[in-house]
Scaffold this motif. Structure first.
Motif, short mmCIF file in Angstrom:
data_model
loop_
_atom_site.label_atom_id
_atom_site.label_comp_id
_atom_site.label_asym_id
_atom_site.label_seq_id
_atom_site.Cartn_x
_atom_site.Cartn_y
_atom_site.Cartn_z
N ALA A 155 12.31 17.20 -9.31
CA ALA A 155 11.76 17.37 -10.66
C ALA A 155 11.55 16.03 -11.34
CB ALA A 155 12.71 18.24 -11.49
N ASP A 156 12.43 15.06 -11.07
CA ASP A 156 12.28 13.73 -11.66
C ASP A 156 10.99 13.08 -11.18
OD1 ASP A 156 14.63 13.93 -13.08
OD2 ASP A 156 15.83 12.88 -11.58
N PHE A 157 10.66 13.27 -9.91
CA PHE A 157 9.43 12.69 -9.38
C PHE A 157 8.21 13.36 -10.03
CE2 PHE A 157 6.03 12.31 -6.17
CZ PHE A 157 6.04 10.93 -5.97
N ARG A 158 8.29 14.65 -10.25
CA ARG A 158 7.17 15.36 -10.89
C ARG A 158 6.98 14.89 -12.33
NH1 ARG A 158 9.36 19.72 -7.89
NH2 ARG A 158 10.48 20.54 -9.71
N ARG A 159 8.05 14.42 -12.97
CA ARG A 159 7.97 13.94 -14.36
C ARG A 159 7.81 12.43 -14.45
NH1 ARG A 159 12.34 17.75 -15.03
NH2 ARG A 159 13.79 16.00 -14.88
N LEU A 160 7.47 11.79 -13.35
CA LEU A 160 7.44 10.33 -13.29
C LEU A 160 6.55 9.72 -14.37
CD1 LEU A 160 8.41 7.86 -11.64
CD2 LEU A 160 6.39 8.14 -10.20
N TYR A 161 5.44 10.39 -14.68
CA TYR A 161 4.48 9.86 -15.64
C TYR A 161 4.49 10.64 -16.96
CZ TYR A 161 2.70 7.39 -11.59
OH TYR A 161 2.59 6.59 -10.48
N ALA A 162 5.56 11.39 -17.20
CA ALA A 162 5.60 12.24 -18.39
C ALA A 162 6.09 11.50 -19.63
CB ALA A 162 6.50 13.45 -18.13
N GLY A 163 6.74 10.35 -19.47
CA GLY A 163 7.28 9.64 -20.61
C GLY A 163 6.21 9.00 -21.46
N SER A 164 6.54 8.73 -22.71
CA SER A 164 5.61 8.06 -23.64
C SER A 164 6.16 6.68 -23.95
CB SER A 164 5.46 8.86 -24.93
OG SER A 164 4.91 10.14 -24.66
N PRO A 165 5.49 5.61 -23.52
CA PRO A 165 5.97 4.26 -23.83
C PRO A 165 6.06 4.03 -25.33
CG PRO A 165 4.25 4.21 -22.15
CD PRO A 165 4.29 5.61 -22.70
N LYS A 166 6.96 3.15 -25.72
CA LYS A 166 7.12 2.83 -27.13
C LYS A 166 5.87 2.15 -27.67
CE LYS A 166 12.09 1.95 -26.66
NZ LYS A 166 13.15 0.92 -26.78
N GLN B 23 0.82 -1.20 0.00
CA GLN B 23 0.00 0.00 0.00
C GLN B 23 0.86 1.26 0.00
OE1 GLN B 23 -3.09 0.29 -0.54
NE2 GLN B 23 -3.42 2.43 -0.08
N PHE B 24 1.91 1.26 0.80
CA PHE B 24 2.80 2.42 0.85
C PHE B 24 3.51 2.62 -0.49
CE2 PHE B 24 6.78 4.60 1.68
CZ PHE B 24 6.38 5.65 2.47
N THR B 25 4.07 1.54 -1.01
CA THR B 25 4.83 1.63 -2.26
C THR B 25 3.98 2.11 -3.42
OG1 THR B 25 6.28 -0.16 -1.51
CG2 THR B 25 6.26 0.31 -3.86
N ARG B 26 2.75 1.64 -3.48
CA ARG B 26 1.87 2.01 -4.59
C ARG B 26 1.30 3.41 -4.43
NH1 ARG B 26 -1.40 -3.80 -4.82
NH2 ARG B 26 0.24 -4.98 -5.87
N SER B 27 1.20 3.89 -3.20
CA SER B 27 0.54 5.18 -2.96
C SER B 27 1.47 6.37 -3.16
CB SER B 27 -0.06 5.22 -1.55
OG SER B 27 -1.05 4.23 -1.39
N VAL B 28 2.75 6.22 -2.86
CA VAL B 28 3.68 7.35 -2.95
C VAL B 28 3.68 7.98 -4.35
CG1 VAL B 28 6.12 8.03 -2.90
CG2 VAL B 28 5.17 6.66 -1.04
N PRO B 29 3.88 7.20 -5.44
CA PRO B 29 3.95 7.84 -6.77
C PRO B 29 2.64 8.41 -7.26
CG PRO B 29 4.05 5.46 -6.97
CD PRO B 29 4.15 5.75 -5.51
N LEU B 30 1.52 8.02 -6.66
CA LEU B 30 0.23 8.54 -7.13
C LEU B 30 0.11 10.05 -6.94
CD1 LEU B 30 -2.31 5.79 -6.00
CD2 LEU B 30 -1.46 6.27 -8.30
N VAL B 31 0.88 10.60 -6.01
CA VAL B 31 0.87 12.05 -5.83
C VAL B 31 1.26 12.74 -7.13
CG1 VAL B 31 1.94 13.99 -4.61
CG2 VAL B 31 1.32 11.90 -3.36
N SER B 32 2.29 12.23 -7.80
CA SER B 32 2.72 12.81 -9.07
C SER B 32 1.65 12.65 -10.14
CB SER B 32 4.02 12.14 -9.53
OG SER B 32 4.43 12.64 -10.78
N LEU B 33 1.00 11.50 -10.18
CA LEU B 33 -0.04 11.26 -11.18
C LEU B 33 -1.24 12.18 -10.97
CD1 LEU B 33 -0.89 9.39 -13.57
CD2 LEU B 33 -2.09 8.03 -11.87
N PHE B 34 -1.71 12.30 -9.74
CA PHE B 34 -2.85 13.15 -9.46
C PHE B 34 -2.53 14.62 -9.75
CE2 PHE B 34 -4.53 9.51 -7.22
CZ PHE B 34 -5.90 9.65 -7.37
#
Length: 355
Positions: A332-343, A218-229
């Motif tokens: 800044a890397d955390f803020r861009r966590l979901y900015a990439g475009s998968p191939k 739960q902790f591991t999955r919840s931390v990065p969601l801040v960047s997504l939201f």
């Protein structure tokens, strides 16, 4: 391999990613083969298992693809590449579907051309009952998904069907993400089609049964969601769609802070204890429907255990949100966590470009 008997209707591929789930894989595949809408093909992608999973999968009429361990997103992407069905039904190997699950998913997609992804819910009893921790997790998992049924912004890949054309338009799952890949994909899918969570597509889930594992995940999955939201705009998931209600998390964290501060030397203990009690009462009121549901389904004996476990999960979610908030402010890397475009799929390992 089973072929659909419904002439002219879409063909369905069931993609089952697996990593060390020999315990449940047979039950999962038995349920797929018992579907009232038979799949055209079943693709099991074994992600480097060290248990008996491959032998079990090879005993069933399905395609088995074995790879080094690269994560569930890579396994799902590879399953799509190795299949040809008009609809891809993603199914985790620790879930056994009800017999009508594929039929209901196909019917939902056929009846609504604007619907690209349809997700199911977990049953309210576990596939294998391994104790009170698992019973809590399964009951809560069932409750919040049914509560959120309808249009959603997260693509729940553990149990869900997508049109192949929609998946190819949105691109593959992001293989750099070992968690939160479903909500990231939902945000990316928004421009192409709608996603719907349906309570009539059901699978019985074998969930975690150890508290430490439950809290860590739960902790591991919840931390990065801040960047997504924070970064996903209109396509991002809504707070109302989350498993743990923001109001309940905030009130319980307030309660814990009040009780903890009351123990500090020189603190106004009476006022802080009152604050802690008010937060706990507010949390209980916010979660009253869930608690009543747990009482009805599991009985009064399990209710105190359910209450305590749910409180721990809410506190863990609050701690993760705080850590994620700090990381978002500082990195800044955390803020861009979901900015990439998968191939695109044609550029993925094993895709046509590598043929």
């Amino acid at each position: 391999m089973n072929e659909p008997t419904m002439t002219g209707r879409p063909t369905v591929t069931v993609v089952v990613p697996n990593y060390n789930y020999a315990k449940t894989l047979g039950a999962c595949l038995d349920a797929v083969l018992a579907q009232t809408y038979p799949p055209a093909e079943i693709v099991v992608v074994d992600d480097g298992s060290s248990d008996d999973s491959v032998r079990i999968a090879e005993s069933y009429p399905c395609t088995v693809v074995s790879t080094p361990n690269r994560g569930v997103s890579a396994a799902r992407n590879l399953g799509v590449l190795k299949s040809s069905g008009d609809i891809v039904f993603f199914l985790d190997s620790d879930i056994a579907l009800r017999p009508d699950a594929l039929q209901r998913a196909v019917a939902a997609l056929e009846s609504d051309p604007g619907l690209g992804f349809v997700c199911g819910v977990y049953d309210d009893v576990p596939l294998f009952d391994d104790g009170p921790v698992e019973r809590y997790k399964v009951l809560h998992g069932h409750y919040w998904r049914v509560r959120a049924a309808g249009p959603v912004h997260a693509a729940f890949f553990s149990l869900g069907a997508v049109r192949r054309s929609v998946f190819e338009a949105a691109g593959p799952l992001d293989e750099t993400l070992r968690a939160t890949e479903d909500v990231e994909y939902g945000a990316r899918l928004a421009p192409f089609s709608r996603i719907e969570l349906r309570a009539d597509i059901v699978g019985r889930h074998d969930d975690d049964d150890r508290l430490g594992i439950l809290l860590r995940k739960q902790f591991t999955r919840s931390v990065p969601l801040v960047s997504l939201f924070a970064e996903r705009g209109r396509g991002r998931p809504k707070l109302a769609e989350t498993a743990y209600r923001p109001a309940a998390v905030a009130l319980l964290c307030l309660s814990a802070a009040g009780f903890a501060a009351a123990m500090l030397p020189g603190a106004p203990s009476q006022a802080l204890v009152a604050l802690g009690g008010a937060g706990l009462l507010g949390y209980t009121v916010v979660e009253r429907r869930l608690l009543n549901f747990a009482r009805r389904r599991a009985g009064l004996r399990l209710l105190p255990v359910f209450y305590g476990l749910h409180a721990l999960m809410n506190l863990t979610t609050g701690a993760a949100a705080a850590v994620g908030g700090v990381r978002w402010l500082l990195s800044a890397d955390f803020r861009r966590l979901y900015a990439g475009s998968p191939k695109p799929l044609t550029q993925m390992p094993g895709g046509p470009a590598d043929a």
